[in-house]
Design a protein around this motif. Structure first.
Motif, mmCIF file in Angstrom:
data_model
loop_
_atom_site.group_PDB
_atom_site.id
_atom_site.type_symbol
_atom_site.label_atom_id
_atom_site.label_comp_id
_atom_site.label_asym_id
_atom_site.label_seq_id
_atom_site.Cartn_x
_atom_site.Cartn_y
_atom_site.Cartn_z
ATOM 1 N N SER A 228 1.030 -1.430 -0.070
ATOM 2 C CA SER A 228 -0.077 -0.284 0.247
ATOM 3 C C SER A 228 1.067 1.404 -0.024
ATOM 4 C CB SER A 228 -1.167 0.103 1.379
ATOM 5 O OG SER A 228 -0.116 0.320 2.557
ATOM 6 N N THR A 230 0.085 4.167 1.624
ATOM 7 C CA THR A 230 -0.025 4.356 2.381
ATOM 8 C C THR A 230 0.992 3.782 3.317
ATOM 9 O OG1 THR A 230 -1.911 4.657 2.398
ATOM 10 C CG2 THR A 230 -1.872 5.358 4.570
ATOM 11 N N GLY A 231 0.895 3.105 3.440
ATOM 12 C CA GLY A 231 1.846 2.565 4.086
ATOM 13 C C GLY A 231 3.862 2.857 4.174
ATOM 14 N N ARG A 232 3.821 2.948 2.711
ATOM 15 C CA ARG A 232 4.933 2.687 2.759
ATOM 16 C C ARG A 232 5.837 4.454 2.723
ATOM 17 N NH1 ARG A 232 3.354 0.265 -2.630
ATOM 18 N NH2 ARG A 232 2.982 2.415 -3.304
ATOM 19 N N GLN A 233 4.514 5.024 2.656
ATOM 20 C CA GLN A 233 4.809 6.783 3.171
ATOM 21 C C GLN A 233 4.640 6.767 4.488
ATOM 22 O OE1 GLN A 233 1.626 9.153 2.458
ATOM 23 N NE2 GLN A 233 2.309 10.920 2.880
ATOM 24 N N LYS A 234 4.280 5.635 5.258
ATOM 25 C CA LYS A 234 3.853 5.783 7.042
ATOM 26 C C LYS A 234 5.481 5.464 7.440
ATOM 27 C CE LYS A 234 2.210 4.102 11.028
ATOM 28 N NZ LYS A 234 0.587 3.738 11.683
ATOM 29 N N SER A 237 8.414 7.999 6.434
ATOM 30 C CA SER A 237 8.327 9.219 7.370
ATOM 31 C C SER A 237 8.587 9.041 8.842
ATOM 32 C CB SER A 237 6.750 9.919 7.703
ATOM 33 O OG SER A 237 6.011 9.127 7.922
#
Length: 312
Positions: A228, A230-234, A237
């Protein structure tokens, strides 16, 4: 000996080309110093009082913030003096003591940042095993080891340094007592001490950088395999702040100290030292909070409702 007079004090030139700008420079650097103390102090306080932040990543961040407070305090007060007096003098024992703490804290910073990269590697690449591996005891051991190793590496060299007879040029073209000018003022052979310094530099700087690079190769590889967005971005970060600080620090220090000798030119090093010793400690609190929702949330809550927050 080059002459029969032993050096009892050193003269710090600071920034001799800044005539006419002493007052503005004094105010700017003094403001930077205050912001550095406040910013890093706030990180320590917020992590201390906020239970949600009492995890390994923020424990190591507190160690880094504590280190930055003393790192800047070792250098900036004497730098400020160069702007208000015609001749900034520092006694020889004080100069050696400043050099010791400057390099001890600088070495420890590399080690703590390396430990932080290891922590991020475990958190992202071994998420299920992370709580069982990165225990409170291991955190304490890693942090304590960083401080002890940094102290030992620099202390052993300092013991040899203080035994050198100093009778050469006592003028240091810098704003703190750098090791190069001190070696240049020695009346004895400094080749052994220079060799030890080079070996320590290679061990600490390229060694820790290599460990960090390998850690981030695994981290990036793991992030790219997350399905996902979102998972990569989280995941990214949680590493972005550390990666930014590492890039700033290694970029500046590799330029200055990868090949230190007693006869190097220090004019360009002095300019780059401003980034390493003044700007980086100032930027660290902002880098770690701007992209961190947990820290920003805890800080906002502490400011808006301090009584309720500290009563928890």
């Amino acid at each position: 000996m080059r002459n029969g007079t032993a050096i009892t004090e050193f003269v710090l030139l600071g920034f001799p080309g800044s005539q006419g700008f002493q007052a503005p420079l004094f105010m700017v650097i003094f403001l930077i110093y205050i912001l550095t103390l406040v910013g890093n102090g706030l990180i320590i306080i917020i992590v201390w009082v906020e239970p949600r932040l009492q995890i390994p990543m923020y424990f190591f961040l507190c160690n880094l913030a504590f280190l930055e407070i003393w790192y800047t305090t070792t250098v900036i007060p004497k730098l400020l003096e160069t702007f208000v007096v015609a001749k900034t003098v520092i006694c020889t024992p004080c100069c050696l003591l400043q050099a010791f703490f400057h390099f001890f804290l600088g070495t420890t910073e590399f080690l703590i940042l390396t430990v932080m990269s290891f922590d991020r590697y475990l958190a992202i690449c071994k998420p299920l095993r992370y709580p069982s591996i990165m225990t409170s005891n291991l955190c304490l051991q890693l942090a304590f080891s960083s401080w002890v190793v940094g102290f030992t590496i620099v202390f052993c060299q300092t013991v040899l340094l203080i035994q050198l007879p100093l009778c050469g040029n006592n003028v240091i073209n810098h704003f703190y007592c750098d090791i190069g000018p001190i070696l240049k003022a020695a009346c004895a052979d400094t080749s052994i001490l220079e060799l030890l310094g080079l070996l320590a530099t290679i061990l600490v700087i390229p060694g820790s950088l290599l460990f960090t690079i390998i850690s981030y190769i695994y981290i990036v590889s793991t992030i790219l395999h997350i399905s996902s967005a979102t998972g990569r971005q989280k995941a990214f970060s949680t590493c972005a702040s550390h990666l930014t600080v590492v890039s700033l620090l290694y970029g500046a220090v590799l330029f200055m100290y990868l090949r230190p000798t007693a006869h190097s030119s220090f004019k360009m090093n002095k300019v780059v030292s401003v980034l390493n010793t003044i700007l980086t400690p100032l930027l660290n609190p902002f880098i770690y909070t701007i992209r961190n929702k947990e820290v920003k949330g805890a800080l906002k809550q502490a400011i808006i409702s301090p009584k309720t927050h500290y009563a928890k």
